[in-house]
Design a protein around this motif. Structure first.
Motif, PDB file in Angstrom:
ATOM      1  N   GLU A  54       0.811  -1.214   0.000  1.00 57.28           N
ATOM      2  CA  GLU A  54       0.000   0.000   0.000  1.00 57.28           C
ATOM      3  C   GLU A  54       0.848   1.269   0.000  1.00 57.28           C
ATOM      4  OE1 GLU A  54      -1.937   0.727   3.914  1.00 57.28           O
ATOM      5  OE2 GLU A  54      -0.819  -1.054   4.559  1.00 57.28           O
ATOM      6  N   TYR A  55       2.153   1.112   0.227  1.00 56.60           N
ATOM      7  CA  TYR A  55       3.027   2.277   0.342  1.00 56.60           C
ATOM      8  C   TYR A  55       3.664   2.671  -0.992  1.00 56.60           C
ATOM      9  CZ  TYR A  55       2.602   1.228   5.301  1.00 56.60           C
ATOM     10  OH  TYR A  55       2.105   0.994   6.551  1.00 56.60           O
ATOM     11  N   TYR A  56       3.396   1.900  -2.022  1.00 59.15           N
ATOM     12  CA  TYR A  56       4.006   2.173  -3.329  1.00 59.15           C
ATOM     13  C   TYR A  56       3.751   3.607  -3.799  1.00 59.15           C
ATOM     14  CZ  TYR A  56       5.109   1.517  -8.324  1.00 59.15           C
ATOM     15  OH  TYR A  56       5.622   1.637  -9.588  1.00 59.15           O
ATOM     16  N   PRO A  57       2.508   4.125  -3.773  1.00 61.04           N
ATOM     17  CA  PRO A  57       2.277   5.491  -4.288  1.00 61.04           C
ATOM     18  C   PRO A  57       3.017   6.577  -3.502  1.00 61.04           C
ATOM     19  CG  PRO A  57       0.222   4.274  -4.167  1.00 61.04           C
ATOM     20  CD  PRO A  57       1.234   3.466  -3.418  1.00 61.04           C
ATOM     21  N   VAL A  58       2.999   6.492  -2.159  1.00 60.53           N
ATOM     22  CA  VAL A  58       3.624   7.558  -1.376  1.00 60.53           C
ATOM     23  C   VAL A  58       5.143   7.512  -1.505  1.00 60.53           C
ATOM     24  CG1 VAL A  58       3.629   6.219   0.791  1.00 60.53           C
ATOM     25  CG2 VAL A  58       3.708   8.722   0.857  1.00 60.53           C
ATOM     26  N   PHE A  59       5.745   6.323  -1.521  1.00 65.52           N
ATOM     27  CA  PHE A  59       7.195   6.242  -1.649  1.00 65.52           C
ATOM     28  C   PHE A  59       7.638   6.599  -3.069  1.00 65.52           C
ATOM     29  CE2 PHE A  59       7.438   2.960   2.036  1.00 65.52           C
ATOM     30  CZ  PHE A  59       7.265   3.991   2.942  1.00 65.52           C
ATOM     31  N   TYR A  60       6.846   6.240  -4.059  1.00 70.61           N
ATOM     32  CA  TYR A  60       7.135   6.634  -5.439  1.00 70.61           C
ATOM     33  C   TYR A  60       7.143   8.161  -5.537  1.00 70.61           C
ATOM     34  CZ  TYR A  60       7.201   5.788 -10.527  1.00 70.61           C
ATOM     35  OH  TYR A  60       7.574   5.710 -11.857  1.00 70.61           O
ATOM     36  N   THR A  61       6.156   8.785  -4.902  1.00 70.18           N
ATOM     37  CA  THR A  61       6.051  10.254  -4.932  1.00 70.18           C
ATOM     38  C   THR A  61       7.266  10.907  -4.268  1.00 70.18           C
ATOM     39  OG1 THR A  61       3.636  10.134  -4.904  1.00 70.18           O
ATOM     40  CG2 THR A  61       4.643  12.227  -4.238  1.00 70.18           C
ATOM     41  N   LEU A  62       7.669  10.397  -3.115  1.00 76.60           N
ATOM     42  CA  LEU A  62       8.828  10.952  -2.417  1.00 76.60           C
ATOM     43  C   LEU A  62      10.094  10.825  -3.260  1.00 76.60           C
ATOM     44  CD1 LEU A  62       8.147   9.602   1.191  1.00 76.60           C
ATOM     45  CD2 LEU A  62       7.958  11.973   0.420  1.00 76.60           C
ATOM     46  N   LEU A  63      10.275   9.693  -3.896  1.00 74.87           N
ATOM     47  CA  LEU A  63      11.486   9.447  -4.684  1.00 74.87           C
ATOM     48  C   LEU A  63      11.518  10.251  -5.981  1.00 74.87           C
ATOM     49  CD1 LEU A  63      11.707   5.612  -4.107  1.00 74.87           C
ATOM     50  CD2 LEU A  63      13.544   7.230  -3.563  1.00 74.87           C
ATOM     51  N   PHE A  64      10.356  10.544  -6.542  1.00 77.37           N
ATOM     52  CA  PHE A  64      10.316  11.214  -7.845  1.00 77.37           C
ATOM     53  C   PHE A  64      10.035  12.714  -7.754  1.00 77.37           C
ATOM     54  CE2 PHE A  64      10.594   7.041  -9.365  1.00 77.37           C
ATOM     55  CZ  PHE A  64      10.837   7.058 -10.732  1.00 77.37           C
ATOM     56  N   THR A  65       9.893  13.239  -6.526  1.00 76.92           N
ATOM     57  CA  THR A  65       9.709  14.684  -6.366  1.00 76.92           C
ATOM     58  C   THR A  65      10.715  15.305  -5.404  1.00 76.92           C
ATOM     59  OG1 THR A  65       8.143  14.426  -4.525  1.00 76.92           O
ATOM     60  CG2 THR A  65       7.220  14.496  -6.767  1.00 76.92           C
ATOM     61  N   GLY A  66      11.294  14.512  -4.505  1.00 77.94           N
ATOM     62  CA  GLY A  66      12.197  15.071  -3.497  1.00 77.94           C
ATOM     63  C   GLY A  66      11.466  15.795  -2.382  1.00 77.94           C
TER      64      GLY A  66
END
Length: 311
Positions: free
Chosen positions: A104-116
């Motif tokens: 379930e954490y894929y979207p939030v961690f993807y966002t953190l990694l791809f936006t800083g």
């Protein structure tokens, strides 16, 4: 910081009475017993933030001639070492993200990694802050969970932290899928759907606990074989990879919400030697390419001239 610490310490003093010795003693007290829960002192990093704020306050008083000099100039603030930065390279980033796809954490961690983005900024995002048609998001606030277990939405860390961030197409797809799934789930449960809903939240719309997000990252990073990479290293990874790809430091600084480009260059100085070498090589190759083209054109011109019978 001012109400919780400084008013109690300096409230009985007039500004003109605050000396470097008083400030130095204040820093020492905070390092020893500064925690409000009585469990020891504040970290050197936090006390240095106190020093910076006091320096700004006294500087404004000097500017307005209330004080003849800034007492913070004569004080030695505590020194601290930055935590070691452990970042993903491109292969590691892909491996980690692939390991998250069933969570379930894929979207939030993807966002953190791809936006800083900072954790607090991501957890405060509402759907109204996102423009998925044009691929961008607006950072207007941050989420904080206090000791009394209440959630508070506060302004970003600094004025530069209030910013627009462009989104890569792959992240736009991830967020659109999250939005559709989230709305379908809430409608099934009979819950209202609004653009004011949090992007990353529990099914009922309540905010996620910041600490639980950090714990989930640690657990999943360890599972993927990257136990040394912390949640905040997602931000560092984003910046380091962008700089290594030749993105201008000013652009990286704006994406991170840093106060200045110099701060970005200071924090990510470990990336710069490789960038310098790549830039030197690129210049050399471009120069050699231009020289080769010039020589080739000259040869062609001479050949044509000789073909016309000129001597």
């Amino acid at each position: 910081m001012v109400k919780k610490h400084m008013v109690a310490a300096f409230g009985r003093h007039k500004l003109q009475q605050i000396t470097p010795e008083i400030l130095q003693r204040y820093y020492a007290d905070k390092l020893a017993t500064g925690r409000r829960d009585g469990k020891g002192g504040l970290s050197p990093r936090t006390v240095k933030h106190h020093h910076r704020l006091l320096h700004v306050i006294f500087a404004s008083e000097v500017k307005w001639r209330v004080l003849p000099r800034n007492p913070a100039h004569a004080v030695d603030p505590p020194q601290f070492q930055r935590k070691e930065m452990n970042t993903f390279d491109q292969e590691g980033l892909e491996t980690f993200l692939n390991s998250l796809q069933d969570t379930e954490y894929y979207p939030v961690f993807y966002t953190l990694l791809f936006t800083g983005m900072r954790r607090s900024e991501a957890l405060a995002l509402r759907w109204q802050d996102l423009d998925l048609d044009f691929g961008r998001l607006s950072i207007e606030r941050s989420l904080h969970h206090l000791n009394d277990r209440t959630f508070h939405f506060l302004p970003p860390k600094t004025e530069k932290s209030r910013r627009l961030v462009a989104l890569p197409p792959s992240l736009v797809m991830v967020l659109k899928q999250l939005r559709d799934n989230q709305r379908a789930m809430r409608l099934t449960m009979g819950l209202a759907v609004s653009n004011n809903d949090l992007v990353f939240a529990h099914v009922d719309g309540k905010p996620l606990l910041p600490h639980s997000i950090s714990q989930a990252w640690s657990r999943l990073a360890k599972r993927a074989g990257y136990p040394e990479v912390r949640l905040h290293d997602a931000r560092h990874s984003h910046a380091s990879l962008m700089l290594a790809q030749g993105v201008h430091p000013k652009v990286v600084s704006e994406r991170l919400g840093h106060n200045s480009v110099s701060l970005t260059l200071d924090v990510y100085s470990h990336v710069l030697p490789g960038i310098q070498e790549a830039a030197a090589l690129a210049f050399d190759n471009a120069f050699k390419g231009e020289t080769h083209e010039a020589k080739q054109k000259l040869s062609e011109t001479l050949a044509t001239t000789n073909g016309l019978g000129c001597k």
